[in-house]
Design a protein around this motif. Structure first.
Motif, PDB file in Angstrom:
ATOM      1  N   LYS A 205       0.824  -1.202   0.000  1.00  0.00           N
ATOM      2  CA  LYS A 205       0.000   0.000   0.000  1.00  0.00           C
ATOM      3  C   LYS A 205       0.860   1.254   0.000  1.00  0.00           C
ATOM      4  CE  LYS A 205      -3.856   2.191   2.420  1.00  0.00           C
ATOM      5  NZ  LYS A 205      -4.775   2.109   3.582  1.00  0.00           N
ATOM      6  N   LEU A 206       1.974   1.197   0.729  1.00  0.00           N
ATOM      7  CA  LEU A 206       2.885   2.339   0.794  1.00  0.00           C
ATOM      8  C   LEU A 206       3.444   2.667  -0.584  1.00  0.00           C
ATOM      9  CD1 LEU A 206       4.277   4.318   2.788  1.00  0.00           C
ATOM     10  CD2 LEU A 206       6.164   2.673   2.914  1.00  0.00           C
ATOM     11  N   PHE A 207       3.840   1.645  -1.323  1.00  0.00           N
ATOM     12  CA  PHE A 207       4.392   1.883  -2.656  1.00  0.00           C
ATOM     13  C   PHE A 207       3.309   2.328  -3.631  1.00  0.00           C
ATOM     14  CE2 PHE A 207       8.878   0.556  -3.165  1.00  0.00           C
ATOM     15  CZ  PHE A 207       9.183   1.319  -4.270  1.00  0.00           C
ATOM     16  N   GLU A 208       2.121   1.788  -3.500  1.00  0.00           N
ATOM     17  CA  GLU A 208       1.027   2.160  -4.398  1.00  0.00           C
ATOM     18  C   GLU A 208       0.621   3.620  -4.218  1.00  0.00           C
ATOM     19  OE1 GLU A 208      -1.956  -0.772  -3.476  1.00  0.00           O
ATOM     20  OE2 GLU A 208      -1.619  -1.819  -5.370  1.00  0.00           O
ATOM     21  N   THR A 209       0.630   4.102  -2.982  1.00  0.00           N
ATOM     22  CA  THR A 209       0.152   5.450  -2.690  1.00  0.00           C
ATOM     23  C   THR A 209       1.249   6.510  -2.741  1.00  0.00           C
ATOM     24  OG1 THR A 209       0.438   5.027  -0.313  1.00  0.00           O
ATOM     25  CG2 THR A 209      -1.733   4.601  -1.269  1.00  0.00           C
ATOM     26  N   GLU A 210       2.489   6.139  -2.378  1.00  0.00           N
ATOM     27  CA  GLU A 210       3.556   7.141  -2.257  1.00  0.00           C
ATOM     28  C   GLU A 210       4.785   6.840  -3.113  1.00  0.00           C
ATOM     29  OE1 GLU A 210       4.478   8.429   1.746  1.00  0.00           O
ATOM     30  OE2 GLU A 210       2.679   7.434   2.511  1.00  0.00           O
ATOM     31  N   GLY A 211       4.829   5.697  -3.758  1.00  0.00           N
ATOM     32  CA  GLY A 211       6.009   5.331  -4.539  1.00  0.00           C
ATOM     33  C   GLY A 211       6.175   6.171  -5.792  1.00  0.00           C
ATOM     34  N   LEU A 212       7.417   6.500  -6.109  1.00  0.00           N
ATOM     35  CA  LEU A 212       7.758   7.223  -7.336  1.00  0.00           C
ATOM     36  C   LEU A 212       8.761   6.402  -8.130  1.00  0.00           C
ATOM     37  CD1 LEU A 212       8.253  10.933  -6.142  1.00  0.00           C
ATOM     38  CD2 LEU A 212       6.233   9.913  -7.197  1.00  0.00           C
ATOM     39  N   ALA A 213       8.752   6.577  -9.433  1.00  0.00           N
ATOM     40  CA  ALA A 213       9.689   5.845 -10.283  1.00  0.00           C
ATOM     41  C   ALA A 213      10.016   6.664 -11.521  1.00  0.00           C
ATOM     42  CB  ALA A 213       9.098   4.495 -10.691  1.00  0.00           C
TER      43      ALA A 213
END
Length: 303
Positions: A205-213
């Motif tokens: 959930k953390l990567f889905e909501t706050e992750g950047l790439a």
């Protein structure tokens, strides 16, 4: 007693050369997006070493003109001094590795250390050329000598800076925003598999909501040799985490089929534009550079 005193002309030459040489070092010390060197202690250390370098270059010509050849031999100590600057800079950065969000890597550290060493040569060369110019002009009017020496010294500094300016990732590749996708515990960016380390629901959930790439795409196929290098990718990842901070997780991954490079993380500051800019401005490491023209020439020669 008077013979042992330095002449007014030589005193003006030394002071002018030291000032111009130190100014050249000062102009190369800038707190850029990498925030290095730190202010004020880092500035002070490098400015003082630049002053010493300029002083070495400035006194060489007066020493020769007064036939004080023994005094000129201390120029040989300059190379050792500059090597010590590189060594101390390398050791300092390595000591800080475990305190950073991500490792700089040995290749990046070596490049930074060499840069600071070379900038001391800037100060020495600019001061030396300034002194030589003033000696050649040798006008009876002091301000003409000072003006001519300063002008030529600054021109030499500009040429040296242009010559030594390295390229960045943005010069050889496109850097674009990537789309982060989490499939169960696996992380993908633009459909490219990155990691399966997102084992918990919280991490996903953390990567889905706050992750950047970001996706790095080389302009030409042979540039993949540079971008695929582990040290280069580590440097880009370091600059990304240094620019945005790191809340949790950071990855870099290669796509062997089309040469794409992925940099992804969960940053403290969620700013994709800043991330793209940080990756674009990551310097190309000397250890990764390859000249296509030279490689082609060598291949033709073997045939």
């Amino acid at each position: 007693m008077k013979d042992s005193l330095i002449s007014h002309e030589h005193l003006v030459m030394i002071v002018t050369s030291v000032i111009v040489g130190t100014l050249a070092r000062l102009l190369t010390i800038k707190e850029d997006y990498r925030q290095y060197p730190s202010y004020p202690n880092g500035y002070l250390i490098h400015l003082l070493t630049g002053f010493v370098s300029a002083a070495i270059g400035a006194v060489a010509i007066p020493a020769l003109m007064t036939k004080n050849f023994i005094a000129v031999t201390f120029l040989t100590a300059a190379a050792q001094q500059f090597r010590d600057v590189r060594k101390s800079e390398r050791e300092s950065l390595k000591d800080l590795e475990h305190t950073e969000y991500a490792y700089r890597g040995d290749a990046y550290i070596d490049g930074i250390a060499k840069t600071f060493e070379s900038r001391n040569y800037f100060a020495l060369i600019v001061a030396l050329i300034t002194a030589i110019t003033m000696q050649l002009i040798d006008s009876k009017t002091t301000w003409i000598n000072v003006l001519a020496g300063t002008l030529v010294g600054l021109i030499v500094f500009y040429l040296l800076k242009r010559f030594s300016k390295g390229k960045t990732i943005g010069d050889i590749a496109e850097v674009e925003q990537g789309t982060v996708e989490v499939r169960e515990s696996e992380l993908y960016v633009d459909g490219m598999y990155v990691s399966n380390l997102l084992g918990s629901d919280h991490a996903s959930k953390l990567f889905e909501t706050e992750g950047l790439a970001v996706i790095i795409k080389p302009h030409e196929n042979h540039l993949r040799i540079t971008l695929d290098n582990f040290g280069q990718r580590q440097a880009a990842l370091f600059e990304a985490t240094r620019a945005l901070g790191l809340k949790r997780y950071h990855f870099t991954r290669r796509d062997f089929e089309n040469g794409r490079i992925v940099i992804t993380l969960v940053p403290i500051i969620n700013d994709i534009d800043r991330l793209i800019e940080a990756v674009k401005k990551t310097p190309l490491l000397e250890s990764t550079k390859k000249s296509k023209a030279v490689m082609n020439t060598n291949l033709v020669g073997k045939k």
